[in-house]
Motif scaffolding. Sequence first.
Motif, PDB file in Angstrom:
ATOM      1  N   THR A   1       0.797  -1.218   0.000  1.00  0.00           N
ATOM      2  CA  THR A   1       0.000   0.000   0.000  1.00  0.00           C
ATOM      3  C   THR A   1       0.828   1.266   0.000  1.00  0.00           C
ATOM      4  N   THR A   2       2.126   1.200   0.241  1.00  0.00           N
ATOM      5  CA  THR A   2       2.952   2.397   0.248  1.00  0.00           C
ATOM      6  C   THR A   2       3.548   2.688  -1.132  1.00  0.00           C
ATOM      7  N   ASN A   3       3.439   1.752  -2.062  1.00  0.00           N
ATOM      8  CA  ASN A   3       4.023   1.921  -3.380  1.00  0.00           C
ATOM      9  C   ASN A   3       3.031   2.563  -4.345  1.00  0.00           C
ATOM     10  N   LEU A   4       3.555   3.287  -5.305  1.00  0.00           N
ATOM     11  CA  LEU A   4       2.738   3.972  -6.301  1.00  0.00           C
ATOM     12  C   LEU A   4       2.782   3.215  -7.617  1.00  0.00           C
ATOM     13  N   ARG A   5       1.609   2.965  -8.179  1.00  0.00           N
ATOM     14  CA  ARG A   5       1.504   2.393  -9.520  1.00  0.00           C
ATOM     15  C   ARG A   5       0.557   3.258 -10.338  1.00  0.00           C
ATOM     16  N   PHE A   6       1.002   3.635 -11.525  1.00  0.00           N
ATOM     17  CA  PHE A   6       0.129   4.384 -12.413  1.00  0.00           C
ATOM     18  C   PHE A   6       0.390   3.972 -13.853  1.00  0.00           C
ATOM     19  N   VAL A   7      -0.467   4.452 -14.753  1.00  0.00           N
ATOM     20  CA  VAL A   7      -0.377   4.110 -16.169  1.00  0.00           C
ATOM     21  C   VAL A   7      -0.332   5.393 -16.981  1.00  0.00           C
ATOM     22  N   GLN A   8       0.520   5.401 -17.986  1.00  0.00           N
ATOM     23  CA  GLN A   8       0.575   6.505 -18.946  1.00  0.00           C
ATOM     24  C   GLN A   8       0.011   6.043 -20.282  1.00  0.00           C
ATOM     25  N   ILE A   9      -0.891   6.842 -20.833  1.00  0.00           N
ATOM     26  CA  ILE A   9      -1.423   6.651 -22.184  1.00  0.00           C
ATOM     27  C   ILE A   9      -1.136   7.931 -22.950  1.00  0.00           C
ATOM     28  N   SER A  10      -0.942   7.847 -24.261  1.00  0.00           N
ATOM     29  CA  SER A  10      -0.608   9.064 -24.985  1.00  0.00           C
ATOM     30  C   SER A  10      -1.059   9.020 -26.434  1.00  0.00           C
ATOM     31  N   ASP A  11      -1.279  10.218 -26.965  1.00  0.00           N
ATOM     32  CA  ASP A  11      -1.449  10.437 -28.410  1.00  0.00           C
ATOM     33  C   ASP A  11      -2.499   9.520 -29.028  1.00  0.00           C
ATOM     34  N   SER A  12      -3.740   9.719 -28.603  1.00  0.00           N
ATOM     35  CA  SER A  12      -4.840   8.892 -29.101  1.00  0.00           C
ATOM     36  C   SER A  12      -5.480   9.462 -30.356  1.00  0.00           C
ATOM     37  N   HIS A  13      -5.365  10.760 -30.587  1.00  0.00           N
ATOM     38  CA  HIS A  13      -5.754  11.409 -31.845  1.00  0.00           C
ATOM     39  C   HIS A  13      -7.166  11.037 -32.301  1.00  0.00           C
ATOM     40  N   LEU A  14      -8.121  11.103 -31.386  1.00  0.00           N
ATOM     41  CA  LEU A  14      -9.501  10.830 -31.777  1.00  0.00           C
ATOM     42  C   LEU A  14      -9.931  11.842 -32.842  1.00  0.00           C
ATOM     43  N   GLY A  15     -10.429  11.323 -33.940  1.00  0.00           N
ATOM     44  CA  GLY A  15     -10.781  12.154 -35.081  1.00  0.00           C
ATOM     45  C   GLY A  15      -9.841  12.003 -36.255  1.00  0.00           C
ATOM     46  N   PHE A  16      -8.701  11.337 -36.042  1.00  0.00           N
ATOM     47  CA  PHE A  16      -7.764  11.102 -37.150  1.00  0.00           C
ATOM     48  C   PHE A  16      -8.384  10.172 -38.177  1.00  0.00           C
ATOM     49  N   GLN A  17      -8.156  10.499 -39.438  1.00  0.00           N
ATOM     50  CA  GLN A  17      -8.594   9.645 -40.536  1.00  0.00           C
ATOM     51  C   GLN A  17      -7.423   9.474 -41.492  1.00  0.00           C
ATOM     52  N   GLY A  18      -6.993   8.249 -41.686  1.00  0.00           N
ATOM     53  CA  GLY A  18      -5.877   7.985 -42.574  1.00  0.00           C
ATOM     54  C   GLY A  18      -5.513   6.520 -42.549  1.00  0.00           C
ATOM     55  N   THR A  19      -4.657   6.117 -43.470  1.00  0.00           N
ATOM     56  CA  THR A  19      -4.293   4.703 -43.596  1.00  0.00           C
ATOM     57  C   THR A  19      -3.422   4.216 -42.455  1.00  0.00           C
ATOM     58  N   ALA A  20      -2.760   5.140 -41.743  1.00  0.00           N
ATOM     59  CA  ALA A  20      -1.885   4.720 -40.640  1.00  0.00           C
ATOM     60  C   ALA A  20      -2.676   4.040 -39.531  1.00  0.00           C
ATOM     61  N   ASN A  21      -3.942   4.417 -39.369  1.00  0.00           N
ATOM     62  CA  ASN A  21      -4.863   3.730 -38.456  1.00  0.00           C
ATOM     63  C   ASN A  21      -6.275   4.150 -38.845  1.00  0.00           C
ATOM     64  N   THR A  22      -7.019   3.215 -39.369  1.00  0.00           N
ATOM     65  CA  THR A  22      -8.375   3.520 -39.829  1.00  0.00           C
ATOM     66  C   THR A  22      -9.398   3.446 -38.702  1.00  0.00           C
ATOM     67  N   ASP A  23      -8.963   3.117 -37.481  1.00  0.00           N
ATOM     68  CA  ASP A  23      -9.890   2.998 -36.351  1.00  0.00           C
ATOM     69  C   ASP A  23      -9.193   3.423 -35.062  1.00  0.00           C
ATOM     70  N   VAL A  24      -8.916   4.723 -34.942  1.00  0.00           N
ATOM     71  CA  VAL A  24      -8.231   5.200 -33.736  1.00  0.00           C
ATOM     72  C   VAL A  24      -9.131   5.069 -32.509  1.00  0.00           C
ATOM     73  N   VAL A  25     -10.443   5.141 -32.695  1.00  0.00           N
ATOM     74  CA  VAL A  25     -11.358   4.950 -31.568  1.00  0.00           C
ATOM     75  C   VAL A  25     -11.256   3.523 -31.049  1.00  0.00           C
ATOM     76  N   GLY A  26     -11.208   2.570 -31.972  1.00  0.00           N
ATOM     77  CA  GLY A  26     -11.089   1.168 -31.567  1.00  0.00           C
ATOM     78  C   GLY A  26      -9.789   0.869 -30.855  1.00  0.00           C
ATOM     79  N   SER A  27      -8.671   1.432 -31.331  1.00  0.00           N
ATOM     80  CA  SER A  27      -7.389   1.156 -30.673  1.00  0.00           C
ATOM     81  C   SER A  27      -7.324   1.840 -29.311  1.00  0.00           C
TER      82      SER A  27
END
Length: 306
Positions: free
Chosen positions: A46-72
């Motif tokens: 209980t004294t240790n810290l655990r957290f998660v980093q998420i980054s660069d989700s770009h909701l609204g991006f449209q392109g061949t690099a990822n056709t479903d950024v919402v899904g990922s």
Amino acid sequence: MRPGMTRRQLTAHAAWFGAAVTLTVVGGEVTSHVAGGGTAAAADNTTNLRFVQISDSHLGFQGTANTDVVGSFARAIDQVNALPYRPEFVMHTGDLTHLATPAQFDQAKQMMSGLRTGAVHTVPGEHDAIHDSGRTYRTVFGAGSRGDGWYSFDSKSVHVIALVNTFSLEKLGHLGADQLDFIRQDVAGLSSDTPIIVFSHIPLFAMYEQWGWATDDAGQALSYLRRFSSVTCLNGHVHQIFTRTEGNVTFYSATTTAYPLPHPGDSPAPTPVTLPAGALGAALGIREVRHVQGQHNLAVADRALA
């Protein structure tokens, strides 16, 4: 290990890393930990810290690099929720949206409300400030922050600082006098053995200035942190895992949940990379971070998107 990266290339890539940072490749995942710091999967209490980093989700991006950024992005959230522990907090390090529209911000907030964690925090990316210098971002995500959205808080034994270096940038990221003064005052009363974690979107070190992957006044900000024995800076923006150690400061750039960008010098510009079919998931991911009370260094594990 990133797609197409051989172990020899990984070793060369690691030459940028501080000598005390160890890389382990297990099942396609790159796990980095500082010698003596354990791993992010080690026993916890209980004294240790655990957290998660998420980054660069770009909701609204449209392109061949990822056709479903919402899904990922949804899969990244599911991956956080499937962890065998409940993170103290989840930090999204910017570019939640691609075009900073109210609908995209609403979607990001709604999706992140499903994270099973103690708290959800964000810092803005430059894509979150398109058209309005971050006003919509601050309306949705700026509660309790100061200035353009910077803030700090304590979690377990760690002091966390969340910075904004994307609203006043020209070629490079920029913090500005008001925010620099905030940093100075914020840490003035802290003991030098307090572990410091700093989040920003653009790196606080000169990763690749030709592409704007640096912050022009980061040196002044870091000068206020030199007296602390443990400082860790985590950023997004570059869409790839990268680590560097300078004295008492270790910098970690995170991968993305949207699409990869080229490595510095591999392309004329940092434009989205379209990978071969089936290879995208290995280039996307989340980051688990753990701090054990009494230890200086953090254990960091970068997990490919399931």
